[in-house]
Design a protein around this motif. Structure first.
Motif, PDB file in Angstrom:
ATOM      1  N   LEU A   1      79.190   9.122  44.881  1.00  0.00           N
ATOM      2  CA  LEU A   1      78.866   8.477  46.285  1.00  0.00           C
ATOM      3  C   LEU A   1      77.667   7.467  46.140  1.00  0.00           C
ATOM      4  N   ASN A   2      77.741   6.860  44.907  1.00  0.00           N
ATOM      5  CA  ASN A   2      76.585   5.774  44.517  1.00  0.00           C
ATOM      6  C   ASN A   2      75.306   6.051  44.908  1.00  0.00           C
ATOM      7  N   ARG A   3      74.959   7.261  44.595  1.00  0.00           N
ATOM      8  CA  ARG A   3      73.615   7.693  44.256  1.00  0.00           C
ATOM      9  C   ARG A   3      72.620   7.517  45.615  1.00  0.00           C
ATOM     10  N   PRO A   4      72.919   8.381  46.658  1.00  0.00           N
ATOM     11  CA  PRO A   4      72.215   8.323  47.747  1.00  0.00           C
ATOM     12  C   PRO A   4      70.746   9.124  47.494  1.00  0.00           C
ATOM     13  N   TYR A   5      70.768   9.894  46.455  1.00  0.00           N
ATOM     14  CA  TYR A   5      69.763  10.594  46.207  1.00  0.00           C
ATOM     15  C   TYR A   5      69.010  10.351  44.756  1.00  0.00           C
ATOM     16  N   THR A   6      67.818  10.688  44.520  1.00  0.00           N
ATOM     17  CA  THR A   6      67.191  10.734  43.096  1.00  0.00           C
ATOM     18  C   THR A   6      67.437  12.020  42.614  1.00  0.00           C
ATOM     19  N   LYS A   7      67.569  12.195  41.231  1.00  0.00           N
ATOM     20  CA  LYS A   7      67.740  13.411  40.591  1.00  0.00           C
ATOM     21  C   LYS A   7      66.641  14.446  41.126  1.00  0.00           C
ATOM     22  N   THR A   8      65.328  14.131  41.445  1.00  0.00           N
ATOM     23  CA  THR A   8      64.520  15.068  41.940  1.00  0.00           C
ATOM     24  C   THR A   8      65.013  15.387  43.287  1.00  0.00           C
ATOM     25  N   GLU A   9      65.390  14.703  43.933  1.00  0.00           N
ATOM     26  CA  GLU A   9      65.795  15.029  45.469  1.00  0.00           C
ATOM     27  C   GLU A   9      67.001  15.706  45.328  1.00  0.00           C
ATOM     28  N   LEU A  10      67.782  15.839  44.313  1.00  0.00           N
ATOM     29  CA  LEU A  10      69.164  16.789  44.402  1.00  0.00           C
ATOM     30  C   LEU A  10      68.504  18.157  43.986  1.00  0.00           C
ATOM     31  N   ILE A  11      67.270  18.390  43.676  1.00  0.00           N
ATOM     32  CA  ILE A  11      67.064  19.858  43.147  1.00  0.00           C
ATOM     33  C   ILE A  11      67.042  20.786  44.400  1.00  0.00           C
ATOM     34  N   GLN A  12      66.727  20.116  45.714  1.00  0.00           N
ATOM     35  CA  GLN A  12      66.864  21.147  46.939  1.00  0.00           C
ATOM     36  C   GLN A  12      68.434  21.604  47.181  1.00  0.00           C
ATOM     37  N   PHE A  13      69.353  20.779  46.870  1.00  0.00           N
ATOM     38  CA  PHE A  13      70.831  21.091  47.176  1.00  0.00           C
ATOM     39  C   PHE A  13      71.241  22.012  46.040  1.00  0.00           C
ATOM     40  N   ALA A  14      70.716  21.951  44.870  1.00  0.00           N
ATOM     41  CA  ALA A  14      71.266  22.856  43.641  1.00  0.00           C
ATOM     42  C   ALA A  14      70.669  24.100  43.974  1.00  0.00           C
ATOM     43  N   MET A  15      69.530  24.251  44.294  1.00  0.00           N
ATOM     44  CA  MET A  15      68.665  25.346  44.734  1.00  0.00           C
ATOM     45  C   MET A  15      69.667  26.402  45.986  1.00  0.00           C
ATOM     46  N   ALA A  16      70.219  25.695  46.793  1.00  0.00           N
ATOM     47  CA  ALA A  16      71.036  26.368  47.339  1.00  0.00           C
ATOM     48  C   ALA A  16      72.290  26.990  46.993  1.00  0.00           C
ATOM     49  N   GLY A  17      72.738  26.737  45.549  1.00  0.00           N
ATOM     50  CA  GLY A  17      73.925  27.266  44.967  1.00  0.00           C
ATOM     51  C   GLY A  17      73.250  28.438  44.444  1.00  0.00           C
ATOM     52  N   GLU A  18      71.931  28.410  43.718  1.00  0.00           N
ATOM     53  CA  GLU A  18      71.309  29.339  43.207  1.00  0.00           C
ATOM     54  C   GLU A  18      70.970  30.475  44.131  1.00  0.00           C
ATOM     55  N   ALA A  19      70.471  30.175  45.592  1.00  0.00           N
ATOM     56  CA  ALA A  19      70.077  31.020  46.414  1.00  0.00           C
ATOM     57  C   ALA A  19      71.427  32.071  46.709  1.00  0.00           C
ATOM     58  N   SER A  20      72.661  31.254  46.742  1.00  0.00           N
ATOM     59  CA  SER A  20      73.812  31.992  47.310  1.00  0.00           C
ATOM     60  C   SER A  20      74.230  33.248  46.023  1.00  0.00           C
ATOM     61  N   ILE A  21      73.618  33.359  44.932  1.00  0.00           N
ATOM     62  CA  ILE A  21      74.079  34.279  44.083  1.00  0.00           C
ATOM     63  C   ILE A  21      72.711  35.280  43.812  1.00  0.00           C
ATOM     64  N   ALA A  22      71.441  34.729  43.759  1.00  0.00           N
ATOM     65  CA  ALA A  22      70.128  35.237  43.160  1.00  0.00           C
ATOM     66  C   ALA A  22      69.591  35.942  44.645  1.00  0.00           C
ATOM     67  N   GLY A  23      69.801  35.378  45.725  1.00  0.00           N
ATOM     68  CA  GLY A  23      69.372  36.190  47.038  1.00  0.00           C
ATOM     69  C   GLY A  23      68.147  35.614  47.325  1.00  0.00           C
ATOM     70  N   LYS A  24      67.544  34.474  46.465  1.00  0.00           N
ATOM     71  CA  LYS A  24      66.504  33.797  46.759  1.00  0.00           C
ATOM     72  C   LYS A  24      66.566  32.522  46.145  1.00  0.00           C
ATOM     73  N   PRO A  25      66.273  31.480  46.904  1.00  0.00           N
ATOM     74  CA  PRO A  25      66.193  30.176  45.967  1.00  0.00           C
ATOM     75  C   PRO A  25      65.078  30.104  45.182  1.00  0.00           C
ATOM     76  N   HIS A  26      65.240  29.756  43.706  1.00  0.00           N
ATOM     77  CA  HIS A  26      64.515  29.262  42.844  1.00  0.00           C
ATOM     78  C   HIS A  26      64.942  28.060  41.995  1.00  0.00           C
ATOM     79  N   ALA A  27      63.826  27.190  41.577  1.00  0.00           N
ATOM     80  CA  ALA A  27      64.415  25.682  41.225  1.00  0.00           C
ATOM     81  C   ALA A  27      63.906  25.663  39.781  1.00  0.00           C
ATOM     82  N   ASP A  28      63.366  26.925  39.200  1.00  0.00           N
ATOM     83  CA  ASP A  28      62.762  26.719  37.671  1.00  0.00           C
ATOM     84  C   ASP A  28      64.020  26.473  36.592  1.00  0.00           C
TER      85      ASP A  28
END
Ligand code: HSE
Length: 308
Positions: A112-139
């Protein structure tokens, strides 16, 4: 069909010792590859290679959940097709799901030609983690995206920073072929901790961060002690105390559980010691008749990258 890309998102050791849910590092040469392309029909289509029993329904697959969180924020109905080649088994403690979540949003962001920085992408990747771990974590998603050693300074608001680390830091990981689900190994943790234990733990977290940033191996060694989570989770890992004793005997700076287990990692300051630690880990699991894989790595500096 639009442009297609292939990306690599590394596996991780996260938590690092006392830094439960806040400290993580990216590994070299192990992680997920994702081939992705835009799809004019809309929707998210997922094909799995290497872990065919993982769901391909995008509302149940971490990569689909993470990507959808990003599209929702963008207000986009763009369709995507992705093929995820998994090189890390789920339930390993090496951030298998995090590699998929981080990789999916990284790849889509590129298309999509980089609407976000890598750091900004963390919040979305966390949503994936939350869906299986029950709680969002970013570590784990943070180092998979950014590379290096990362510290989640705060979750609300999300504040993730890369910290320095010694160039000659080696990580030896042993992955016994048993599965521990993150959600299960989060549930068994105590919700409250005595103040004196907390004091000891945050002293170690601060010592570890300082040791990484100033390349002080002795300080890293003294600080790589998790007094809160490891004593509980180690009960799920056969031979854990033997593994740890063997790593220290072989010259490790310290040794703890990778992620939510069952993988165990040790840090050292030379390849030779890292290999000896690996041999020791193998001996313990072989004696227990548990199949295991050893991975020796330096810190992956790049994080998620385009392969082609
Ligand atoms: N920080 C998380 C945990 C990582 O230890 O539960 C697991 O994905």
């Amino acid at each position: 069909m639009g442009r297609a890309i292939k990306i690599f998102a590394p596996a991780t050791v996260a938590n690092i010792g006392p830094g439960f849910d806040v400290l993580g590092l990216a590994l070299q040469n192990i992680g997920d590859e994702i081939e992705m392309q835009l799809n004019s029909e809309g929707g998210i289509k997922i094909t799995m290679i290497g872990s065919e029993d993982l769901p391909t329904d995008p509302t149940k697959n971490v990569a689909g959940v993470a990507l959808q969180a990003m599209l929702d924020q963008l207000g986009s109905t763009q369709g995507f097709e992705m093929t995820i080649s998994k090189n890390v088994l789920p339930g390993s403690g090496l951030g298998s799901s995090a590699s998929s979540s981080a990789g999916a949003v990284f790849a889509a962001n590129e298309l999509l030609n980089r609407p976000y920085t890598k750091t900004e992408l963390i919040q979305f990747a966390m949503a994936g983690e939350a869906s299986i771990a029950g709680k969002p974590h970013a570590d784990n998603v943070a180092p998979s995206l950014l590379g290096g050693v990362t510290l989640v300074r705060s979750y609300t608001p999300l504040d993730v920073v890369n910290i320095g680390y010694p160039n000659d830091l080696f990580i030896t990981v042993v992955h016994p072929q048993i599965e521990v689900k993150t959600a299960d190994s989060k549930k068994i943790l105590r919700k409250e901790i005595p103040l004196e234990l907390a004091v000891a733990q945050w002293g170690n977290v601060a010592g570890l961060v300082s040791g990484f940033a100033s390349s002080d191996f002795e300080l890293i060694g003294r600080s790589l002690q998790d007094l809160i989570v490891e004593p509980i989770r180690s009960m799920l890992i056969p031979g854990f105390h033997e593994l740890k004793a063997s790593a220290i005997k072989n010259g490790a700076l310290g040794c703890s559980i990778s992620g939510s287990g069952p993988s165990v990692f040790a840090l050292s300051n030379s390849l030779e010691i890292a290999q000896q630690i690996g041999e020791g880990f193998k001996t313990v699991f072989n004696r227990l008749e548990i199949d295991n894989h050893i991975h020796i790595s330096k810190v992956n500096i790049e994080g998620a990258v385009i392969v082609k």
